[in-house]
Design a protein around this motif. Structure first.
Motif, PDB file in Angstrom:
ATOM      1  N   ASP A   1       0.824  -1.206   0.000  1.00 48.63           N
ATOM      2  CA  ASP A   1       0.000   0.000   0.000  1.00 48.63           C
ATOM      3  C   ASP A   1       0.861   1.261   0.000  1.00 48.63           C
ATOM      4  OD1 ASP A   1      -2.713   1.275   0.317  1.00 48.63           O
ATOM      5  OD2 ASP A   1      -1.725   2.049   2.106  1.00 48.63           O
ATOM      6  N   GLY A   2       2.018   1.195   0.664  1.00 49.43           N
ATOM      7  CA  GLY A   2       2.903   2.355   0.753  1.00 49.43           C
ATOM      8  C   GLY A   2       3.445   2.801  -0.584  1.00 49.43           C
ATOM      9  N   VAL A   3       3.638   1.865  -1.519  1.00 51.52           N
ATOM     10  CA  VAL A   3       4.170   2.233  -2.844  1.00 51.52           C
ATOM     11  C   VAL A   3       3.074   2.343  -3.900  1.00 51.52           C
ATOM     12  CG1 VAL A   3       6.460   1.282  -2.454  1.00 51.52           C
ATOM     13  CG2 VAL A   3       4.692  -0.196  -3.372  1.00 51.52           C
ATOM     14  N   THR A   4       1.805   2.163  -3.478  1.00 52.12           N
ATOM     15  CA  THR A   4       0.692   2.253  -4.422  1.00 52.12           C
ATOM     16  C   THR A   4       0.302   3.703  -4.627  1.00 52.12           C
ATOM     17  OG1 THR A   4      -0.150   0.071  -3.782  1.00 52.12           O
ATOM     18  CG2 THR A   4      -1.700   1.570  -4.864  1.00 52.12           C
ATOM     19  N   LYS A   5       0.196   4.110  -5.894  1.00 54.61           N
ATOM     20  CA  LYS A   5      -0.188   5.487  -6.206  1.00 54.61           C
ATOM     21  C   LYS A   5      -1.671   5.688  -5.919  1.00 54.61           C
ATOM     22  CE  LYS A   5       1.373   5.668 -10.507  1.00 54.61           C
ATOM     23  NZ  LYS A   5       2.137   4.446 -10.758  1.00 54.61           N
TER      24      LYS A   5
ATOM     25  N   LEU B   1       6.042   8.934   1.142  1.00 54.14           N
ATOM     26  CA  LEU B   1       7.006   9.374   2.145  1.00 54.14           C
ATOM     27  C   LEU B   1       6.508   9.117   3.559  1.00 54.14           C
ATOM     28  CD1 LEU B   1       8.526  12.654   0.713  1.00 54.14           C
ATOM     29  CD2 LEU B   1       9.691  10.516   1.142  1.00 54.14           C
ATOM     30  N   LEU B   2       5.209   9.283   3.781  1.00 52.70           N
ATOM     31  CA  LEU B   2       4.666   9.011   5.113  1.00 52.70           C
ATOM     32  C   LEU B   2       4.712   7.509   5.417  1.00 52.70           C
ATOM     33  CD1 LEU B   2       1.653  11.485   5.214  1.00 52.70           C
ATOM     34  CD2 LEU B   2       3.918  11.732   6.226  1.00 52.70           C
ATOM     35  N   ALA B   3       4.441   6.679   4.406  1.00 58.73           N
ATOM     36  CA  ALA B   3       4.575   5.231   4.597  1.00 58.73           C
ATOM     37  C   ALA B   3       6.031   4.865   4.840  1.00 58.73           C
ATOM     38  CB  ALA B   3       4.036   4.496   3.368  1.00 58.73           C
ATOM     39  N   MET B   4       6.925   5.539   4.156  1.00 58.26           N
ATOM     40  CA  MET B   4       8.362   5.328   4.314  1.00 58.26           C
ATOM     41  C   MET B   4       8.814   5.687   5.728  1.00 58.26           C
ATOM     42  SD  MET B   4      10.922   7.528   1.959  1.00 58.26           S
ATOM     43  CE  MET B   4      12.436   8.256   2.551  1.00 58.26           C
ATOM     44  N   ALA B   5       8.171   6.707   6.333  1.00 64.25           N
ATOM     45  CA  ALA B   5       8.510   7.083   7.703  1.00 64.25           C
ATOM     46  C   ALA B   5       8.134   5.977   8.677  1.00 64.25           C
ATOM     47  CB  ALA B   5       7.795   8.382   8.080  1.00 64.25           C
ATOM     48  N   ARG B   6       7.075   5.229   8.341  1.00 61.82           N
ATOM     49  CA  ARG B   6       6.682   4.101   9.203  1.00 61.82           C
ATOM     50  C   ARG B   6       7.570   2.892   8.969  1.00 61.82           C
ATOM     51  NH1 ARG B   6       1.616   6.062   7.524  1.00 61.82           N
ATOM     52  NH2 ARG B   6       1.426   4.446   5.922  1.00 61.82           N
TER      53      ARG B   6
ATOM     54  N   ARG C   1      11.486   0.179   4.391  1.00 64.12           N
ATOM     55  CA  ARG C   1      11.480  -0.731   3.245  1.00 64.12           C
ATOM     56  C   ARG C   1      10.597  -0.217   2.110  1.00 64.12           C
ATOM     57  NH1 ARG C   1      10.313  -6.167   6.612  1.00 64.12           N
ATOM     58  NH2 ARG C   1       8.941  -4.685   7.655  1.00 64.12           N
ATOM     59  N   VAL C   2       9.631   0.664   2.415  1.00 63.15           N
ATOM     60  CA  VAL C   2       8.770   1.226   1.367  1.00 63.15           C
ATOM     61  C   VAL C   2       9.615   1.951   0.319  1.00 63.15           C
ATOM     62  CG1 VAL C   2       7.034   3.001   0.887  1.00 63.15           C
ATOM     63  CG2 VAL C   2       6.694   1.416   2.771  1.00 63.15           C
ATOM     64  N   ILE C   3      10.547   2.774   0.768  1.00 60.00           N
ATOM     65  CA  ILE C   3      11.346   3.538  -0.190  1.00 60.00           C
ATOM     66  C   ILE C   3      12.351   2.646  -0.911  1.00 60.00           C
ATOM     67  CG2 ILE C   3      13.184   4.262   1.397  1.00 60.00           C
ATOM     68  CD1 ILE C   3      11.532   6.321  -1.450  1.00 60.00           C
ATOM     69  N   LEU C   4      12.800   1.568  -0.270  1.00 64.81           N
ATOM     70  CA  LEU C   4      13.701   0.639  -0.954  1.00 64.81           C
ATOM     71  C   LEU C   4      12.977  -0.015  -2.134  1.00 64.81           C
ATOM     72  CD1 LEU C   4      15.456  -1.053   2.103  1.00 64.81           C
ATOM     73  CD2 LEU C   4      16.335   0.768   0.648  1.00 64.81           C
ATOM     74  N   ILE C   5      11.718  -0.399  -1.912  1.00 67.32           N
ATOM     75  CA  ILE C   5      10.929  -0.990  -3.003  1.00 67.32           C
ATOM     76  C   ILE C   5      10.706   0.041  -4.105  1.00 67.32           C
ATOM     77  CG2 ILE C   5       8.699  -2.011  -3.627  1.00 67.32           C
ATOM     78  CD1 ILE C   5       8.536  -3.056  -0.708  1.00 67.32           C
ATOM     79  N   LYS C   6      10.372   1.269  -3.710  1.00 68.03           N
ATOM     80  CA  LYS C   6      10.087   2.303  -4.704  1.00 68.03           C
ATOM     81  C   LYS C   6      11.332   2.657  -5.515  1.00 68.03           C
ATOM     82  CE  LYS C   6       7.520   5.169  -6.881  1.00 68.03           C
ATOM     83  NZ  LYS C   6       6.434   4.672  -7.754  1.00 68.03           N
ATOM     84  N   LEU C   7      12.483   2.733  -4.856  1.00 69.70           N
ATOM     85  CA  LEU C   7      13.718   3.043  -5.587  1.00 69.70           C
ATOM     86  C   LEU C   7      14.084   1.908  -6.548  1.00 69.70           C
ATOM     87  CD1 LEU C   7      15.886   4.689  -2.781  1.00 69.70           C
ATOM     88  CD2 LEU C   7      14.899   5.822  -4.781  1.00 69.70           C
ATOM     89  N   ALA C   8      13.892   0.657  -6.111  1.00 69.05           N
ATOM     90  CA  ALA C   8      14.164  -0.478  -7.000  1.00 69.05           C
ATOM     91  C   ALA C   8      13.196  -0.478  -8.180  1.00 69.05           C
ATOM     92  CB  ALA C   8      14.063  -1.793  -6.223  1.00 69.05           C
ATOM     93  N   ASP C   9      11.941  -0.146  -7.912  1.00 69.82           N
ATOM     94  CA  ASP C   9      10.926  -0.031  -8.962  1.00 69.82           C
ATOM     95  C   ASP C   9      11.328   1.040  -9.979  1.00 69.82           C
ATOM     96  OD1 ASP C   9       8.301  -0.151 -10.250  1.00 69.82           O
ATOM     97  OD2 ASP C   9       7.838   1.689  -9.160  1.00 69.82           O
TER      98      ASP C   9
END
Length: 723
Positions: free
Chosen positions: A116-120, A141-146, A149-157
């Protein structure tokens, strides 16, 4: 444990039935994950493949190849099974019929939160694509604060999308490349993930400026070929010197990327030859003490350049990066840039928050990059709560992603990192929001400096505060950090709301007075019923809307009286008292640029929806048109104790001679008026017409300024503009 169930017609438990890209992922995972976890990943693949069945990428490949490739990038970082599963399913909520309930039942709530954190937020309605992208970014970014790993998935994506960008339309390629360079590469750098940052920058640069990328890349290749012997000799000399000092080390040459060369050329106004004329090496040793010993060794081999040494071990960068940097005079006439660090620092420099990953939330000790990332993200959460607009939030984050920092000390010796070009006011807000809001001046290395003074690394800064101090709109021009900008805007908005409530109350009182009644005659239960009907939670919201021009005070007063039982025919409308301007209503009032009213002028107000009251001079040429909407016109006057500075324009006809502008400016300054702007309106060989925008306190002050200007022999006429 979930068992992998092949599709109908497939042979159970034969690896040959699985596509090669899945088997390659499993081989990566088998190096560090137990078999039962790999089985869960396999199950995620089956669910994801089924959900994406029939979908293809622009290249024509099955869509499932993309999430599996994203999972492979993360497996290269040795991330946990939950992250790999979420990577495989990261587009399912957005692009398929798969539900979060199904994902939760199969893999648990943590995986659901990651997906859900990386879902637009594309399924929601926004006014523009830009707003949709900003709100999606804010959500991520708010999901990433929790969960980092959210931002790691998004950066890999994003990294895999950039690797396969060639299949996209040219316009989409440029848009995605620009977004990558402006947001995602800086985020990777802010999180210490240098490998990701470097590849994102290279791919983004290549997609956005293909010709520039090609020219610089070819030059790098040619330069390396010409310098190979020189670089080998320098590397051997470094190894020999370090070995003679009994230091176990690894020496590798560093090659600048096309993007870093391009940005240095553009930022430092250097030619390609000047930027390329540098040798770069990295020295990796086994301990921190040996880093400093190695520094002494290389300084003994080649003479260091004065002022080019940086100690990022004692004072790490904001992203956790640690290293010693020095620049030496080389034997071949070009500088040698040396970085010295431990193996652990080298890993963190490349992988940042993804280095030594062992995710146990707050129970496991984090590396320096992870700790600093969490500090940064907690600051973003604070900013987000004070920022209503997603577009404003994204702009604040962009400001916060400046790669260069300065390091300053508090009086107690604590180190604070601030963005490049930060001022004393940025420092004040970095210490605490209350310190920033009450700041009046600063001391940098015991010298008194203004709040707008820029700071330099190494300074010790102390903030001078006063209980009566308060932020002003001008402060927004003095800060560069998003924390300071957000805090100032939040305070100004709160003041504006308070001013709007107070001014709206005055307007509503005046409206009741014009109807020969009073707000006090309306019982509380009637007022509550009216607010409920109009969808207001509080009376203050209605008052603020009146002041901002979204509601008309007379209309609201009549509606309240009718609701109270008074009939329209009993209302006797008469002119109410004028609303007085004290000078403290700047958050609610604005002064028309067409006539620039000043205390002492006869004035009126016009209610402009969303802007509040716009004040005009009665002799303004636009007033007759405004009078056509009498319900929006307000009788106004200046309070006898009005304060503040007010903008006025002077049209000055002068002799066209050298030094005239300076003479007029000096006369205005002598009359204690501030000049905001000046421009030439007309000019010929004999005369010139100047238009000065100045600040005055009132008409008397304006007359004083005009007298000072008229005394000049070079001045023909001076008059207020417009007349």
């Amino acid at each position: 444990m979930h068992i992998f169930m092949p599709r109908r017609g497939a042979t159970r438990d034969k690896s040959s039935a699985r596509p090669e890209y899945l088997r390659a992922l499993e081989r990566q995972l088998s190096a560090y994950l137990p078999r039962q976890q790999i089985a869960r990943v396999r199950r995620a693949y089956e669910i994801g493949a089924q959900a994406h069945e029939g979908q293809t990428r622009k290249s024509g490949e099955p869509y499932i190849t993309h999430p599996v490739a994203v999972a492979g990038i993360l497996a290269g970082l040795r991330l946990d099974a939950e992250t790999i599963i979420a990577a495989i399913l990261h587009d399912t909520l957005e692009d398929t019929a798969l539900t979060s309930e199904r994902i939760g039942a199969e893999f648990g709530t943590v995986v659901v939160e990651l997906v859900d954190g990386v879902t637009k937020l594309d399924k929601l309605q926004f006014r523009s694509r830009q707003e949709a992208v900003a709100e999606s970014f804010r959500k991520m970014l708010l999901a990433m604060a929790r969960d980092l790993r959210v931002i790691l998935i998004k950066l890999a994506d994003r990294l895999h999308n950039m690797r396969t960008l060639g299949a996209m339309e040219p316009q989409s390629r440029r848009r995605i490349a620009r977004e990558t360079l402006e947001i995602y590469a800086p985020i990777a750098q802010r999180l210490g993930m240098n490998d990701f940052k470097a590849e994102l920058q290279d791919l983004g640069f290549r997609a956005l400026y293909p010709d520039r990328h090609r020219i610089i890349a070819e030059r790098i290749k040619a330069t390396l070929g010409n310098r190979r012997e020189a670089m080998t000799r320098i590397a051997e000399a470094l190894k020999k010197r370090l070995a003679s000092d009994k230091l176990t080390s690894r020496v590798v040459s560093r090659i600048k990327s096309p993007w870093s060369i391009y940005t240095k050329m553009r930022g430092q106004q250097k030619s390609l030859a000047e930027v390329m004329d540098v040798f770069g090496f990295r020295v990796v040793v086994d301990s921190v003490p040996h880093c400093y010993q190695a520094l002494g060794s290389v300084h003994g081999l080649y003479k260091p350049l004065d002022g080019r040494f940086r100690d990022f071990i004692a004072i790490p960068k904001a992203n956790g990066y640690q290293s010693l940097h020095t620049v030496l005079f080389g034997p071949f006439g070009a500088p040698i840039e040396i970085q010295i660090r431990t193996e652990d620092m080298d890993t963190i420099a490349d992988r940042g928050i993804a280095a030594h990953w062992a995710y146990k939330a707050k129970t496991m000790p984090a590396n320096s990059a992870q700790s600093r990332a969490r500090e940064w993200l907690s600051g973003l959460v604070d900013q987000e709560s004070a920022t209503r607009s997603s577009l404003e939030f994204v702009e604040n984050v962009k400001v916060d992603l400046f790669p260069d920092e300065i390091y300053v000390f508090t009086p107690k010796g604590e180190i604070l990192s601030l963005p490049r070009n930060a001022t004393a006011l940025d420092f004040a807000y970095a210490v605490h929001t209350d310190v920033g809001n009450r700041a009046v001046a600063a001391r940098a290395d015991h010298q008194l400096v203004p709040l707008r003074a820029p700071l330099s690394s190494g300074q010790t800064v102390e903030i001078v505060t006063a209980a009566s101090a308060t932020p002003s709109p001008q402060w927004l021009d003095w800060v560069v950090s998003s924390r300071a900008r957000t805090a100032i805007r939040h305070h100004l908005k709160r003041l504006q709301h308070e001013d709007a409530v107070e001014f709206g109350h005055r307007m509503l009182d005046r409206a009741f007075s014009s109807l020969e009644s009073s707000l006090e005659t309306i019982p509380p239960d009637v007022l509550e019923r009216y607010l409920d009907e109009q969808k207001y939670k509080r009376f203050e919201e209605l008052l603020a809307d009146i002041a901002l021009g979204n509601r008309v005070a007379e209309t609201e007063a009549q509606a309240l009286l009718v609701l109270h039982g008074e009939h329209p025919h009993t209302i006797n409308v008469r002119s109410g008292e004028k609303i007085l301007i004290t000078g403290s209503e700047r958050g609610v009032l604005s002064f028309a640029n067409c006539c620039h009213p000043t205390p002492g002028d006869e004035i009126m107000g016009y209610l402009s929806a969303g802007k509040g009251i716009v004040v005009h001079r009665l002799e303004c040429p636009n007033v007759p048109e405004l009078r056509k909407l009498p319900e929006r016109c307000i009788e106004m006057a200046w309070d006898s104790a009005v304060q503040g500075d007010y903008r006025v324009e002077l049209r000055i006809d002068v002799a066209n001679k050298p030094g005239v502008l300076a003479q007029v400016a000096a006369a205005i300054a002598e009359a204690r008026s501030n000049i905001e702007n000046v421009e030439y309106k007309e000019r010929d060989t004999e005369t010139a017409t100047l238009l000065f925008t100045i600040e005055v306190r009132n008409r008397k002050h304006l007359a004083d300024v005009i007298r000072h200007v008229r005394r000049l022999q070079v001045v023909n006429t001076v008059r207020r503009y417009p007349l």
